[in-house]
Design an enzyme around this catalytic site. Structure first.
Site, mmCIF file in Angstrom:
data_model
loop_
_atom_site.group_PDB
_atom_site.id
_atom_site.type_symbol
_atom_site.label_atom_id
_atom_site.label_comp_id
_atom_site.label_asym_id
_atom_site.label_seq_id
_atom_site.Cartn_x
_atom_site.Cartn_y
_atom_site.Cartn_z
ATOM 1 N N HIS A 84 81.208 39.747 -58.592
ATOM 2 C CA HIS A 84 81.015 38.722 -57.551
ATOM 3 C C HIS A 84 80.378 37.460 -58.120
ATOM 4 C CE1 HIS A 84 76.656 39.009 -56.351
ATOM 5 N NE2 HIS A 84 76.760 40.289 -56.626
ATOM 6 N N ASP A 96 72.070 38.614 -60.874
ATOM 7 C CA ASP A 96 72.908 39.056 -59.742
ATOM 8 C C ASP A 96 73.650 37.857 -59.145
ATOM 9 O OD1 ASP A 96 74.038 40.329 -57.576
ATOM 10 O OD2 ASP A 96 72.155 40.550 -56.479
ATOM 11 N N GLU A 129 80.151 38.293 -51.704
ATOM 12 C CA GLU A 129 79.737 39.703 -51.775
ATOM 13 C C GLU A 129 78.437 39.908 -51.016
ATOM 14 O OE1 GLU A 129 77.504 43.192 -53.513
ATOM 15 O OE2 GLU A 129 76.919 41.114 -53.398
ATOM 16 N N GLU A 130 77.532 38.941 -51.178
ATOM 17 C CA GLU A 130 76.195 39.086 -50.590
ATOM 18 C C GLU A 130 76.196 38.991 -49.064
ATOM 19 O OE1 GLU A 130 73.909 40.150 -52.348
ATOM 20 O OE2 GLU A 130 73.916 39.298 -54.371
HETATM 21 N N1 PHE Z 1 75.531 44.735 -54.722
HETATM 22 C C1 PHE Z 1 74.099 44.606 -54.837
HETATM 23 C C2 PHE Z 1 73.785 43.126 -54.742
HETATM 24 O O1 PHE Z 1 74.579 42.293 -55.113
HETATM 25 C C3 PHE Z 1 73.555 45.109 -56.111
HETATM 26 C C4 PHE Z 1 73.884 46.522 -56.354
HETATM 27 C C5 PHE Z 1 74.939 46.853 -57.163
HETATM 28 C C6 PHE Z 1 73.123 47.515 -55.767
HETATM 29 C C7 PHE Z 1 75.259 48.177 -57.374
HETATM 30 C C8 PHE Z 1 73.423 48.847 -55.987
HETATM 31 C C9 PHE Z 1 74.489 49.182 -56.778
HETATM 32 O O2 PHE Z 1 72.725 42.776 -54.297
HETATM 33 ZN ZN ZN Z 2 72.763 40.823 -54.690
HETATM 34 ZN ZN ZN Z 3 75.270 41.698 -56.807
#
Ligand code: PHE
Ligand code: ZN
Ligand code: ZN
Ligand code: ZN
Length: 296
Positions: A84, A96, A129-130
């Site tokens: 993402h 992230d 994604e968030e």
């Molecule tokens: N998808 C979550 C985020 O972007 C991070 C995450 C990834 C958490 C994989 C757990 C497992 O904040």
């Molecule tokens: Zn995140």
């Molecule tokens: Zn993430």
């Protein structure tokens, strides 16, 4: 501003001087000199008391996925890899997910547009994604059933350079038997490919991490596409045992700046990012040559 009656907007947080409710999530509004907390009493010019209401100020935006595919390789047996591209509003999102999306870009650039591969490779940089896996979910659901069947597997990279890194591989077969279940058939083989690279070639011990539905693989496994990928940890806390084998600090989270303003360029374990970027490239290239272990 005390004494004014009506809505005031400061830096995208709206304070309503007519209201009486406080939103604890909104916290303190920056008012350019004065700060007022939600629920705080304000004296008006005529002496009446009002209580400040804070509401998050929402707006509508358009967001995009960016998709790129090799010209070469079978179009009916596509290897997909995704990360993402968006971050939370609280911070710049370098771990992230600048780490995953930058490593994915480098993998795509190194592979090039017309590599000698048997299977096409399709890269996806997901939007929003968030905000609930919006981009990846939209993408998978926009495909016909036939187009979904043309995807041999999906590899996900979300947070692969956490500053207090763990080396987690998505647990394709639910080998620990706890938490979320196994991924679709083939996910265990993908898990083994990543373990093979990290443990046998990079010399790094790994652990499994469950398909909890918290990242963009969610809709892929929901429609039966085998999936896997890497993760170096978010708000979870590193144990003594993990610190002993991976280094870093026990008793604090894998990423203390998770979803925070301090998720900046300094918030990356570059060794972890380098190893995981290598693993990404190696596993992607392996499947670009053959997915026989998954699809026969
Ligand atoms: N998808 C979550 C985020 O972007 C991070 C995450 C990834 C958490 C994989 C757990 C497992 O904040
Ligand atoms: Zn995140
Ligand atoms: Zn993430
Ligand atoms: Zn497993």
């Amino acid at each position: 501003e005390a004494g004014a009656v009506g809505a005031v907007i400061y830096n995208s947080v709206e304070g309503d001087l007519n209201g009486t409710l406080g939103d604890p999530d909104a916290g303190v509004i920056p008012t350019g000199g004065i700060s007022k907390a939600a629920g705080e009493q304000l004296a008006t010019q005529d002496g009446a008391e009002v209580t400040l209401e804070l509401r998050a100020f929402e707006e509508e935006r358009t967001t995009y996925n960016v998709i790129a595919e090799t010209k070469t390789g079978r179009k009916d047996n596509v290897v997909m890899a995704g990360a993402h591209l968006d971050s939370v509003t609280e911070g710049p999102g370098i771990n992230d997910n600048g780490t995953g999306s930058a490593a994915l870009l480098e993998t795509a650039v190194q592979l090039g547009g017309s590599p000698k591969v048997n299977n096409a490779v399709r890269f996806a940089w997901w939007g929003a994604e968030e905000f609930g896996l919006v981009g990846s979910t939209h993408y998978v659901n926009s495909l016909s059933f036939e187009q979904q069947l043309d995807i041999a597997l999906y590899l996900n990279f979300d947070m692969i350079g956490s500053p207090n890194a763990g080396y987690f591989v998505y647990d394709g077969d639910d080998s620990d038997g706890v938490g979320a279940g196994a991924g679709p058939y083939g996910s265990a083989q993908i898990e083994q490919r990543f373990i093979d690279f990290l443990e046998n070639r990079a010399g790094v011990p790994t652990e499994g991490t469950d398909f909890t539905g918290r990242s963009d693989y969610g809709e892929f496994i929901a429609v039966g596409i085998p999936a896997g990928g890497l993760f170096t940890g978010a708000e979870g806390v590193k144990t003594e045992e993990q610190a002993a084998k991976w280094g870093g600090e026990a008793g604090i989270s894998y990423d203390p700046c998770y979803h925070a303003a301090c998720d900046t360029l300094g918030n990356v374990d570059r060794v972890a990012l380098d190893r995981n970027g290598d693993a990404m490239a190696w596993v992607t290239a392996q499947y670009a040559m053959s997915t026989e272990e998954i699809n026969g």
